[in-house]
Each structure stands twice: as structure tokens, then as C-alpha cells.
Design an enzyme around this catalytic site. Structure first.
Site, PDB file in Angstrom:
ATOM      1  N   GLU B  60     -33.965 -37.204  -7.499  1.00 32.24           N
ATOM      2  CA  GLU B  60     -34.277 -36.734  -6.005  1.00 32.24           C
ATOM      3  C   GLU B  60     -33.965 -37.787  -5.021  1.00 32.24           C
ATOM      4  OE1 GLU B  60     -36.395 -36.021  -8.368  1.00 32.24           O
ATOM      5  OE2 GLU B  60     -36.311 -33.923  -8.597  1.00 32.24           O
ATOM      6  N   PRO B  89     -40.081 -38.571  -5.068  1.00 29.33           N
ATOM      7  CA  PRO B  89     -39.200 -39.562  -5.474  1.00 29.33           C
ATOM      8  C   PRO B  89     -38.119 -39.878  -4.274  1.00 29.33           C
ATOM      9  CG  PRO B  89     -39.338 -38.339  -7.313  1.00 29.33           C
ATOM     10  CD  PRO B  89     -40.121 -37.571  -6.260  1.00 29.33           C
ATOM     11  N   HIS B 129     -46.072 -26.865  -8.476  1.00 33.68           N
ATOM     12  CA  HIS B 129     -45.079 -25.621  -7.739  1.00 33.68           C
ATOM     13  C   HIS B 129     -45.607 -25.142  -6.635  1.00 33.68           C
ATOM     14  CE1 HIS B 129     -44.157 -26.364 -12.100  1.00 33.68           C
ATOM     15  NE2 HIS B 129     -42.893 -26.088 -11.873  1.00 33.68           N
TER      16      HIS B 129
HETATM   17  C1  TPP Z   1     -39.196 -34.718 -10.519  1.00 41.05           C
HETATM   18  C2  TPP Z   1     -38.811 -33.357 -10.908  1.00 41.05           C
HETATM   19  N1  TPP Z   1     -37.638 -32.802 -10.632  1.00 41.05           N
HETATM   20  C3  TPP Z   1     -37.366 -31.566 -10.902  1.00 41.05           C
HETATM   21  C4  TPP Z   1     -38.250 -31.051 -11.988  1.00 41.05           C
HETATM   22  C5  TPP Z   1     -37.865 -29.580 -11.914  1.00 41.05           C
HETATM   23  N2  TPP Z   1     -37.462 -29.424 -13.520  1.00 41.05           N
HETATM   24  C6  TPP Z   1     -38.444 -29.143 -14.467  1.00 41.05           C
HETATM   25  S1  TPP Z   1     -37.762 -29.020 -16.133  1.00 41.05           S
HETATM   26  C7  TPP Z   1     -36.208 -29.532 -15.614  1.00 41.05           C
HETATM   27  C8  TPP Z   1     -35.162 -29.833 -16.551  1.00 41.05           C
HETATM   28  C9  TPP Z   1     -35.433 -30.979 -17.389  1.00 41.05           C
HETATM   29  O1  TPP Z   1     -34.708 -30.975 -18.347  1.00 41.05           O
HETATM   30  P1  TPP Z   1     -34.949 -32.148 -19.702  1.00 41.05           P
HETATM   31  O2  TPP Z   1     -35.557 -33.316 -19.099  1.00 41.05           O
HETATM   32  O3  TPP Z   1     -33.494 -32.236 -20.210  1.00 41.05           O
HETATM   33  O4  TPP Z   1     -35.836 -31.560 -20.530  1.00 41.05           O
HETATM   34  P2  TPP Z   1     -35.869 -30.224 -21.245  1.00 41.05           P
HETATM   35  O5  TPP Z   1     -36.578 -28.898 -20.381  1.00 41.05           O
HETATM   36  O6  TPP Z   1     -34.596 -29.695 -21.922  1.00 41.05           O
HETATM   37  O7  TPP Z   1     -36.949 -30.227 -22.488  1.00 41.05           O
HETATM   38  C10 TPP Z   1     -36.277 -29.584 -14.169  1.00 41.05           C
HETATM   39  C11 TPP Z   1     -34.984 -30.151 -13.188  1.00 41.05           C
HETATM   40  C12 TPP Z   1     -39.484 -31.359 -12.147  1.00 41.05           C
HETATM   41  N3  TPP Z   1     -40.287 -30.872 -12.912  1.00 41.05           N
HETATM   42  N4  TPP Z   1     -39.584 -32.833 -11.904  1.00 41.05           N
END
Ligand code: TPP
Ligand code: TPP
Ligand code: MG
Ligand code: MG
Lengths: 410, 337, 410, 337
Positions: B60, B89, B129
Site C-alpha cells: 500500500e 502501511p 475488514h
Molecule cells: C496489508 C494487506 N493488503 C491487502 C490485503 C488483502 N489480501 C488478502 S489475501 C491477499 C492476497 C495474498 O496473496 P499471497 O500472499 O500470495 O497469499 P495466498 O493467498 O496466495 O496464500 C490480499 C491482497 C491484506 N490482507 N493485507
């Protein structure tokens, strides 16, 4: 019970210990080749771990980077030397003014002048630096007039920022100098955003980001490297490794990384490490990097290897944390001395001209300083009107600020 | 006129601006190819291309930091933070950089940037959320803070925000993305198509920043609300049978104090609603201003109905969310005095 | 006018395009050696760029890592297989419950189960995982009872967290499972802090940090890598590269980095890249990394290469952004199938036993699920008392919370 | 008893805790070998070794993130952010992690951590060395927020904070590190050795969190202040010749509302002071609570004297800082009504 023990990085020497630079490897000048402009990160390892140097111990340019650079016109080099001397004159006069209480704060850049000085001359009108507080030399090399520069340092009515910012936090859009933030690291990623705008709008310009070795630890070093790697905008990511971050040894920011340049490689950003006290090396690599960015080959990181010879700032006394004579012993020497030696060697300069140039420039700065001081100092403040506080918080002043200004009596 | 959900209205605003200003650019996590986890940007990449609408890494402070650089250069980025809960962030970039760039550079550099983010609770999202961080932005000079409560306003305010010369924090009450929410989570959900404020022109229009809207006129009491709480207020007023004036603030900073003061001078009573935690919430600021401006008109202390001073819980969401019954109780209490 | 153009990383295929994994290089199993426990970052390049694999295409363990691991007892492998099957049963039942509206949210880990499953078995009592939301398998492999686990997923009165957290954001200190945060990245550096505490207090324990490929972009990935490099605490920094971050292709987080493991090298943290669907490779490398950390040789990063076969979460539909049949085509196969094949090859398992084990575990989970559902679901909520909201905000409830609790009616 | 500056008192607090609790650990930028840019930790590394007191990279979210991990493990980190203006990169860790760890894990993990930071203006530090971010922390449930105004309190509060089972934001008004400041920047500076509150016991003692101190008793008006503004208030009261009661809040969260309410019920008038920007500052919260609790006792609107809603300027510092004359004017105005 446990085998795990923490480590704590230490500088080679502390006050009252003998200076020790045995850990610093200084390769011969001229060893490294000039890579193609489209250098890929995988091929950049030798550049990121080595040290590009152009002048040999006698000041003679040698090797592929010297060839790449060609013989720089003596006038350009003399201009560079003069700019560095001018910077030293400003530093001397302003450090003094700070000691006299005429300004609240000052920061010198002694020992690092070659970097910004030579880099700036490779930029074009419209390119934008995102400098740290220790890059005033970029302004000097861009021929920024002394009046606004010193006006800013005295926060008086000649200050283009009308007193809003701490001394040395300049802003000079027309001179390619982005408004300096006091928060470390934040501008590194903004530079990448600016460069993305250059590419998106197709204006042919580039951005140059600046950060200190200590501030590479900040989060936005990461966010900048990552963004640059993902979108490949025309940005040069400069890292000025001057061995110290206030009292903290560069090892604390480096950890077990071999070099800061190598850290950039981890992001897939090609990187080079350069003798920052070698004016010719800085000129050559700056030209290469800026051309690479402008030609659309993407971002590049440069670690400029140098030494912060002066105190961190006017609030700092380095004798509390490092040997007094470390600066003199710095294995890469002094950038002014080295460029001077080179010019003398070329028959384009002399000890006498050097002394004279130094005196002239000190004179010039002192003159301007006097004029500028007549517009107010911290002892005799003449800041812009207090209403400057309310101007520019927004483009249009909202009601509540209008009320507050009234409450203040304006 | 078209009927739109708030999501469609926001999309339409970006669509209008992408098409009429080449400097406008939209990016954030999952906003490009996929069109955003709430689909606010769906179709925009296909329409305007990847250079105008794209995906970013999950960082972010990079999203906002890049936007600041672009805005300073002269573009008009409109970026999305996936949930307001993830804006922290970027808090350094927003508050220390974007908010102060114009001022500290004495107007050499400016930051016409919009940071959109879904905000508030009511969707069983738990503590990451559901947050309402508006007060963390209203304390920061140099920012504007906007929160719409209808599709019509959402589009008009977002266009105004994109056109604004300064950084705007644009909070989107996600509970009412698809329809107004009257506080009854077990009840039938009402779609925007069944609400007059779901009528949204396809073209360009603005709802000016800095102006509140009176959602209901009334003589006995003033309710200050924004986002989802506007509808909770409506239902509470019905239930309580009190002739309350409901003001939807729409812009929190700069605040439309004139409209508020005129109302409270008339009614002499005021209740402030928000979902965020109470202590140092934006309600405190409203009360501080109103009591000063309207002191001699006040007939009862100003009350706040807010989220509790605790993290937003998952299972006890409806005990946390400022409910109709809590609002009714507050209205009754203020009328007593 | 300008040569600079931005790049935007793309997945190899989008919906309605043919699956394309031609960009993924799958080296033969058994090629890479086992480095010494004190592996230095400079020597880690082949491990960070290669891919450690143990099982060959027929499921036979080969090469130095197979030797290092030795023949794992069949019971241990069957336990691993059962845990993975149990995890799949839970995923299936809970995804279903979510579809029926009995819980608000769920997240599957299909395709990635081998990683946490084999890793957990190499930890000791008192070691601490800092998991992401997709590491429930760590709990299963640690024999965490199903009642509290499902209780958490239903937020009912069996939930040890009393409904405070979104489903799958477990916390189980006694099972080495740190409280999961919904904010990506933040816990990565906390794990480093925990590991520092292990070293400082000399308790002989280690920490294991977990992060997704997408979240490596977050700032605290950087702050964690840097801190680990500087202080050298006993921490294993796991990166689960499952190719996707919600709808975003891993290339957007990677940029031009060759691998995530290579990014760690830039920090001077030795790193290895491992076939995450190879239960034996995960076991071997986990054992090595955990032993390295415990023995005091400092941090190590591991990129587990895998594929997120299911949707991101119950709110997601991946058919909108990737070909439907990508999971089936994943070149590293399915971890359950591969371990099963290996066990059958060893004569320690059979198709029949596999089917039966799957059925038994589904049964067990279904039984527990029924019992747990009797304590409340989202359709018929029986959360802990609303006063749980106020408990534990602080150790002692301050006056203003007491007043608010009263205002609530308690 | 020893005379100490506030810096020495803070150092003494850390010294006491480092020596009596092996779990206490101190780190931050430049705090180790050098002892901190304000010298608050000078000598501690030499005394306790590098494992207990050490330097960190320039990364505030790492400083706090590491501290959270250590605190969860059972240690008691007391970390320094070099200036409050640099806390924002750690804002995510503080507000989303430290503040909520106990709650979200239902007490399985806790976060007994102190985050110290020099705060406030008056040192010609410009916008990045002068900020007062207290309201950004008081809005966050789970945190405690402390700000001392004397060396004695500084030591006692810091020991209490280190011993507290929950995360404490410890704001140090740097303008009064070396002596009380009565708002006259051109006047002679008074050292703490010349002030009774400069008397500080060498040993362990605590000043409990959550209790305000009445710095001056008075009948006509209540002034709520903290940090540097306590002294500005004292001078203003002298100048105005009003019999005001001055309350030094010391802890902002949790707030000692009982002491405040008792005072305002007595005086019927109240002025709130702080250096931070006005809108959504902590003054708003104070006013919201006081007007509700004391409504029927109030004889005039509550007023705020605060920093203006603009970035903290360098040259115009004394036009920005809430001056004695502004406070006097506010006192007079409140007394008029
Ligand atoms: C600081 C932050 N930004 C955005 C999100 C929203 N978000 C939740 S899961 C996700 C994707 C994460 O992907 P990855 O790290 O590859 O893990 P995976 O879901 O593939 O296990 C996002 C963008 C969040 N939880 N926290
Ligand atoms: C976010 C942030 N944290 C801390 C500081 C305080 N600070 C100012 S300069 C400095 C040292 C920076 O060192 P380096 O990056 O190496 O630059 P140099 O001073 O050597 O040019 C620190 C810690 C700051 N300005 N911003
Ligand atoms: Mg440095
Ligand atoms: Mg992923």
C-alpha cells in the site's frame, strides 16, 4: 542450553581506537568493463559486487569506463571542481552561521560532493531529482542561484518556501530538485512514480531517486525497488553509501548483504557499485545509467561508495562514536583533491589556480551570505508573514482555516 | 435515467474521468484484469488499456507513493486500497507526504490524488475488514475526507475528488455498496434499484466537496451521520417517532459547519453517529465544534452513538455495530433533558 | 518522443486460453547437493535459483537430499498423508458449510498441504509458527483437536477466541501457532522478533515465519529479511509461492526477480527453493533449515514452489482470471497423489487403503462438524457473550470500557 | 534526592528496569553505542551490554514489529522512535498488531511493550521534528497513551509503562527535556535543577498510569493540558490573573475522567490546550466527554487552544505554537460568558 546467539554489527573502530579500513577492498581502477545499456540483472553481479573506478592513483583515467567517457572537456571538469569548492564554501559559511545562532540547523556534505555534482551534469532539463537532505550539490551543479538557496537556509523573506521548511529541505522544481522530505525513504518510491508518469506521458524525461545507506533500511527502499522492477520505468536509483547513518555504522543497515547494489539485484534491478569520490567514474556511470533509463531499458541502481567526512548535522558530534581521523584515512581519498590532481595532471589546473578559485568562491558565497543575512536570520528573524502557515495547505483555503487565520489576527 | 448500485456509480465516475482526462489513471491490488475484489473497476482495463488501469503488488505504501510521484508530475491518479483496514502501511505516505507536499514546496509541487477504500462494518468481516479510520485522516491538515451514502453522491463526489487539486481520502461504506442498510441484518436487503438515490446520470456531474446534505428535515433534534449510519438514523427516527433532522455530512474535511450549526440552533439537540471506535473518533470533533458554536442554543448534552472502544469483533458484529435500538435510546435520552 | 515504456507482468494464460506452463522449469529430482548447515549467502545461489526435488517421476527418492533425509518411517509418512487427507476433508466440509451460509468465510489450501504438513513435523514443542491464513495444515499436523478448530470456524461457544476473529484466523499458543493477523506481512517481522527473544533468553527454540508470494511485496517482508540478516536469530523464513495472490499473477509480486529465494539472497540471507508438492523434499529441507537455525547458524529463507489449486477464498471465483484447468496441469503435480504413489511404491500403502482413509477421515470430520454445529452456526448463531467484546482489550478493563459495557446492558 | 533533567529521569527509569528485570530490553536508532540523539539511553549499553541495549536499522516498523514478537514471547521491550514524526512507518504494527494482540488471541499472546518517542514542537525542528500525534493513538483501542510533564513523572510513568501488561505509547515532550518551558522562547531558559519536580529518586518508584495531576487548584475555570502546555498554562494563568485549576492529564488513554469532571463541575468553565493540529485532536475528545458529563454545570462553551490546522512551520514556529497570549485570550473569553 541454546546455540543461537545474536550478532550485532560493529564499525571497525570506535573513538580512541586506531582507524581501521582493512575491511574495505579497493580494486584497481579500470578493471570492470562497460556493460551494454540493456544489461540484465543476472549479468550485473560483477558490477554490483565490484567497484567501478576510473582514475588510477595518479589521477589518470584508465580502462573501459574511461574510454566510454572519452576525454571530458577541461571546462566541464573545472566547472565541476568549482561547484564542489563552492559547495564547501557554502558548507563552511553556513556551518559557521549555525554556530553563531543565525540559523537553527545545517547539514554538510563534505567528502560526497563528486556524486551529485557529476551526476547532475548528465541530466537534462526536465529530469527530476528526488534528493535527500545531503544533496545540495545537485542544486549548485544545476546553477541554482545562491540567493534563494541561502534564503531557504535562513528562512527569511528570500526563502522560496517562505520559512515553512527546516534549512536544507529545499524545493526547486525548475532546477529538477523535488521538495525534500524529512522522513527518510518516502521519496524513493515517489521518484519511481514520477518516472512512471514520464513513461506514461512520453515526455522523454527521467527521474533520479536518492537515498542514504542508512535509509536503505526504510520500507520505501523496498517498495521503490519492487515497483521499479515490476513496471520498468526510467529511473536511476541512487544509493549514497557514506558508511554512517548518524552514529550508526553502515553494517547495521547492511547486515550480511555484500553490498547495497547486490540488494537491488535481488529485486531484479541491475546495479553497479562505483567509487563515489572519483569524479570521472561518477560522470561515466551517471551518463551510462541515465542514457539506459532514457532509452527505455528500465531502472538501474547505483551504489556510490563514499565517506561522510563531516558530522551528520549541526546537532551531531561524530567524535563520540568514531575515531577523529577516520575521514583523512578514507581509502578512496577526497573528491576535490582527486579531481584537482587529475586536472593538474592534464595541465588544465594548478595549485595556484586552485587556491585562488577556493578564495574567490568563498568570497562570492560570503558576499551573498551578507546580503541574504540582511533579510533576516534566526538572531534577527524576518520570516514571511505568519499567514504563510495557512497558505497552500489546500489550493483554496477552506472555511475553518480562514477562521483560524482570523483567530490569529489576520 | 440509469439505476446503479454504488459500485456501478463509482465505476461510472472513473469511467467518465478516464475518458475525459488522459492524466487520470487507476491502479491498486486486483483492480486491473479482475476489476477489484468489489468489482468497482470491472471492465475499465479492457476499455482503457493496461497503461491506464493496472494491478499492483501488495504494497500500500508503494501504491500511494507511486501515486504521489505521478500526481506531482501532473497526472491524476485514483488508487484503490483493497480495504480501509489495509491503509496503514500507506499512512506515512498519505499523512507525511501527500498531505503536505503543496504546503512544504510552497505550491511548486501538488498532489491531486484520490485514495479510494471500502470502509466500515456490517459484512461479518472481522477486525481486518470492518474498520472506519476516518478520524485518522481528519486530524491531518492538507487532506480532504469524503464518504458518500448514495450511488448518486458516490459518483458525483468521486468525480469532484478526482478533479480536486488536493489529495482526497475517499471512503466507501461497503455495507451499502449494493443497497441501503437500515440496521436490520436479519431483514430483507433492499437493492439500490428500489431507492431514488439509485438514479444516476451516465454522464459527467459533480457533487461538490465540503457540502453536507439534509436527508430529513426536522425540528426537534439534529442527527449527524455519514455513510451507512445515515440509514440507521432514518430507521431510528421512524421508530422513535421524533421529528429529527438528519444531516448526511458527505465530506468530513473540510466540514460543512454552517449547515450543521443552522440545524442545531434550530433544534437545540444533537446526536452524533459513527461506526468507528468512540474515543477520539470524528464524533468528538463534531461535538467540540457544535458545542462551541451552538452553546447557548443547546438544551441537552450532545451524545455519541458509535462503535465500542474495542477491536471490531466477528461473531458479535451486531452487538458492536451502532444499532437502531442504541440510536433510538440516545434520541430518547436527549429528548428527555 | 520517448523510448521508455512501462511493462506489466502477465500470467501465461487467461480464461479461455490454453493452459501454458512452458515458463516453468522443472529440474530433475536429486540434482542439488545438501549444503553445510553454515551455508553462506554467497554460496547459496544454486539453491536459490534451482529447485530442490527428492522424488523422481515414479515417486522414488533420489539424490543427496534423499540420503540426508534417510528412509522416513512409513508410519510418519502415513501420518503425513492422513493429515493432508484430513485437511482436504475439513476444506471440503467447511467450504460446503460456507456455501450453506453456516459460516461467513472460508479459505482452502488445496495443493499446498505438503508444505506445512511436513514442516510442522520437523519442529519441536515450543517452537513457534507465525502462519498466514492458509496454513491451517500446521494445526492439523500438530494434532490440534478438531473441536476448537471447527469452533473457531463457526465462531460459536467452542471457539477459543470467543468469536473475535474471522474464520481461519486461529490462535493456538500451545500448538506453536501464533495468532493470525488479517494484515499481510506484519507477522513476518514479528517472527524475527520472537526468534531474537529465543536467542536472548537461550531457550533453544526457533521461530518459523510464513508469507505468501503476493505478500512478499509488503513492507514487512523487507523489514523481516533485513532484521534477520542484521541480528542472525534462529528463524526460518518461509515463502509459499503458490503462483497467485487473489486474482494477481505472481509475476506482479516478482517483477524481474528470478525467484523469491533470490530476493532473500540480496539481504545476505541464504535461501533455497524447493518443490513444495514433494513431501519428502519438504521434509528434508525443513529438517535442514530448522536444524541450521537451532544450531545457531542464523536465518534461512525457503521458497516453497507450489500452486493454489482452489479459489483464494470463499469470496473468490478464479475462473474469472485464469484457465479452469490450470490446477490439473500444474507441472509439480498434487502433493497427496505424489506421497501416495511413493508409499504404494514402498509397499506401505494401497489404493484401497487410500480410499478407505479418505472416507474415514471425511467421516471423522463430518462427525465433529455436526457436534460443533450444534454449538451454533451463522444460521443459528450462538456466539460467546457480547461482553467478550470488552474482555481482553486490556489486561484490566479501564473505566471507559466498563461504562461502555454498561451502556450495552451488561 | 538527586536533581535530574527529564532526559536523566527517563534514563534512570530504563536503568532501574534493565537492572531489575532481565526481560527488559532497549533498542532503536542510535540508542545503543551512542545513547540516542537526545542521549536518553546514554551509558546503558556500556552498563548492560549489547544484548540488552542496541542499535537498529532505520526502519520503524521493524523496531516495533521485532518488539511485538519479543513481547509476545514474554520479554518487555522498551523501544525508541527517534522522533514522533517518524512513527508512521510503524503505525500499522502499533495499531493493527500490538494494540489488538491480546484481544484477538483471547489472551494467549500479549504485548507488554513501550514505544518511547520525543514529541511536540518548540525546538525549531520544522514539520518533521515537531509533531504531536497523540490523537492518532488515543483512537486505537488496546493502546495506552502517556505523556509526562516533569522529570519525576517521567521516571515514574516510564517504569509503570514498562511494567504494564499492555502496549504503551510514551510521548516525551522534547521542549521540556531540559527544563520547564513557559512559552517565552526569547526568555531565559529554566533548568530542571531549579524546579522542585526535578527532584527524582534514584530508585524504583511508579507514577500510576491513568491518573491526572492537579498542578494548580482553582475555582473559576479548569484548564486541561499535558506535556509542555502545562507550563504555558501556568504562565497564562498568572498573566490573566484568573483562579484557574490546571489539570495535567499525564495519561491520555485511559483518561482520568473523574478528576476532570470533578473540577469542571466545580468551575463550570473549561479550556483545553494542545500543540497538535486542532481538528480531530485530543482536545475534541476531552470536550466531547466533558460537555456530556458536566453539561448542566457549564457556564460557557468549552474552548480549545491548539496548533493550527497546518503543517508545523519552521520559521513561523512561534505563530504556530499555542502561545501564552492565545491562552490568555481564551481564558478571558470563557470568563466573559
Ligand atoms: C496489508 C494487506 N493488503 C491487502 C490485503 C488483502 N489480501 C488478502 S489475501 C491477499 C492476497 C495474498 O496473496 P499471497 O500472499 O500470495 O497469499 P495466498 O493467498 O496466495 O496464500 C490480499 C491482497 C491484506 N490482507 N493485507
Ligand atoms: C523515517 C525516519 N526515521 C528516522 C529519521 C532520523 N534520521 C535522520 S537522518 C538519519 C540517518 C540517515 O542516514 P543515511 O541514510 O545513511 O544518510 P546520511 O545522513 O548518511 O546522508 C536518521 C536516522 C528520519 N529522518 N526519518
Ligand atoms: Mg549514510
Ligand atoms: Mg500466493
Amino acid at each position: 542450553m541454546s546455540d543461537a546467539k545474536l550478532t550485532f554489527p560493529h564499525p571497525p573502530a570506535r573513538p580512541n581506537q586506531p582507524v581501521d579500513f582493512s575491511n574495505i577492498v579497493v580494486p584497481k581502477a579500470g578493471l570492470l568493463p562497460v556493460p551494454p545499456l540493456d544489461l540484465a540483472p543476472q549479468d550485473a553481479q560483477p558490477f554490483a559486487r565490484g567497484l567501478i573506478r576510473v582514475m588510477d592513483d595518479t589521477g589518470t583515467p584508465v580502462g573501459p569506463w574511461a574510454e566510454y567517457l572519452g576525454e571530458m572537456p577541461a571546462d566541464d571538469l573545472r566547472k565541476g571542481l568549482r561547484d564542489m569548492l563552492k559547495m564547501r564554501a557554502i558548507d563552511r559559511r553556513m556551518q559557521n552561521a549555525q554556530r553563531q545562532g543565525k540559523t537553527s540547523f545545517y547539514m554538510q556534505s563534505t567528502g560526497e560532493e563528486a556524486i551529485g555534482c557529476a551526476f547532475q551534469r548528465q541530466l537534462q532539463q526536465g529530469d527530476m531529482n528526488f534528493p535527500t537532505y545531503r544533496q545540495q550539490i545537485l542544486l549548485v551543479a544545476a546553477d541554482y542561484p545562491l540567493e534563494p538557496m541561502l534564503g531557504q537556509l535562513y528562512s527569511n523573506d528570500l526563502d522560496p518556501l517562505e520559512g515553512r521548511q527546516l534549512p536544507i529541505m529545499h524545493s526547486a522544481r525548475d532546477y529538477g530538485y523535488f521538495s525534500v522530505s524529512g522522513n527518510l525513504g518516502t521519496q524513493y518510491v515517489q521518484a519511481v512514480g514520477w518516472a512512471m508518469a514520464c513513461a506514461l506521458r512520453g515526455d522523454g524525461k527521467i527521474a533520479a531517486a536518492w537515498i542514504g545507506d542508512g535509509a536503505t533500511a526504510s520500507n520505501d527502499f523496498h517498495s521503490a525497488m519492487l515497483s521499479a522492477s515490476v513496471y520498468q520505468p526510467p529511473v536511476v536509483l541512487n544509493i549514497v553509501n557514506n558508511q554512517w547513518a548518524i552514529s550508526t555504522y553502515t553494517g547495521v543497515a547492511a547486515g550480511k548483504s555484500e553490498t547495497y547494489a547486490a540488494r537491488a539485484l535481488g529485486y531484479g534491478v541491475p546495479a553497479l557499485r562505483v567509487d563515489g569520490n572519483d569524479f570521472l567514474a561518477v560522470s561515466a556511470v551517471s551518463r551510462w545509467a541515465i542514457e539506459r533509463a532514457r532509452k527505455g531499458f528500465g531502472p538501474v541502481a547505483i551504489e556510490w561508495f563514499t565517506y561522510r567526512a563531516a558530522a551528520h548535522s549541526s546537532s551531531d558530534d561524530p567524535s563520540a562514536y568514531r575515531p577523529k581521523d577516520e575521514a583523512q584515512a578514507w581509502p578512496l581519498g577526497d573528491p576535490v583533491d582527486r579531481l584537482k590532481a587529475h586536472l593538474i595532471d592534464r595541465g588544465e589546473w594548478s595549485e595556484e589556480r586552485h587556491v585562488q578559485a577556493g578564495a574567490e568562491l568563498l568570497d562570492e558565497v560570503t558576499q551573498v551570505q551578507k546580503q541574504v543575512e540582511a533579510h533576516g536570520t534566526l538572531v534577527n528573524p524576518q520570516p514571511a508573514s505568519p499567514t504563510a502557515i495557512f497558505n497552500g495547505v489546500y489550493a483554496d483555503m477552506p472555511e475553518h482555516l480562514r477562521r483560524q487565520r482570523q483567530e490569529m489576527g489576520y | 435515467m440509469a439505476r446503479m448500485t454504488m459500485i456501478e456509480a463509482l465505476r461510472s465516475a472513473m469511467d467518465v474521468k478516464l475518458s475525459d482526462d488522459p492524466g487520470v489513471i487507476v491502479f491498486g491490488e486486483d483492480v486491473g484484469y479482475f476489476g477489484g475484489v468489489f468489482r468497482c473497476t470491472a471492465g475499465l482495463q479492457a476499455k482503457y488499456g493496461e497503461e491506464r488501469v493496472f494491478d499492483t503488488p501488495i504494497n500500500e505504501s508503494a501504491i500511494v507513493g507511486l501515486a504521489i510521484g505521478m500526481a506531482a508530475h501532473g497526472m491524476r491518479p485514483c488508487v484503490e486500497i483493497q480495504f480501509a483496514d489495509y491503509v496503514y502501511p500507506a499512512y506515512d505516505q498519505i499523512t507525511q507526504e501527500a498531505a503536505r507536499l503543496r504546503h512544504r514546496s510552497n505550491q511548486q509541487f501538488t498532489c491531486p490524488m484520490v485514495v479510494r477504500m471500502p470502509t466500515g462494518g456490517g459484512i461479518f468481516g472481522g477486525q481486518t475488514h470492518s474498520q472506519s479510520p476516518e478520524a485518522l485522516f481528519t486530524h491531518v491538515a492538507g487532506l480532504k475526507v469524503v464518504i458518500p451514502s448514495t450511488p448518486y453522491d458516490a459518483k458525483g463526489l468521486l468525480i469532484a475528488a478526482i478533479e480536486d487539486p488536493d489529495p482526497v481520502i475517499f471512503l466507501e461504506p461497503k455495507r451499502i455498496y449494493n443497497g441501503p442498510f437500515y440496521g436490520d441484518h436479519a431483514g430483507k436487503s433492499v437493492p439500490w434499484s428500489a431507492h431514488p438515490a439509485g438514479e444516476v446520470p451516465e454522464d459527467h456531474y459533480i457533487v461538490p466537496l465540503g457540502r453536507a446534505a439534509i436527508r430529513r428535515e426536522g425540528a426537534d433534534l439534529t442527527i449527524l451521520a455519514y455513510g451507512t449510519m445515515v440509514y440507521v438514523a432514518e430507521r431510528a427516527v421512524e421508530q422513535a417517532g421524533i421529528d429529527a433532522e438528519i444531516i448526511d455530512l458527505r465530506t468530513l474535511l473540510p466540514l460543512d459547519l454552517a449547515t450543521i450549526v443552522a440545524s442545531v440552533e434550530k433544534t437545540g439537540r444533537c446526536v452524533v453517529l459513527h461506526e468507528a471506535t468512540r474515543t477520539s473518533g470524528f464524533g468528538a470533533e463534531l461535538i467540540a465544534e457544535v458545542q462551541q458554536a451552538c452553546f447557548w442554543h443547546l438544551r441537552a448534552p450532545l451524545l455519541r452513538v458509535t462503535g465500542w472502544d474495542a477491536p471490531y469483533p466477528h461473531a458479535q458484529e451486531w452487538d458492536y455495530f451502532p444499532s437502531v435500538s442504541r440510536v433510538v435510546a440516545a434520541l430518547a435520552k436527549v429528548m428527555e433533558d
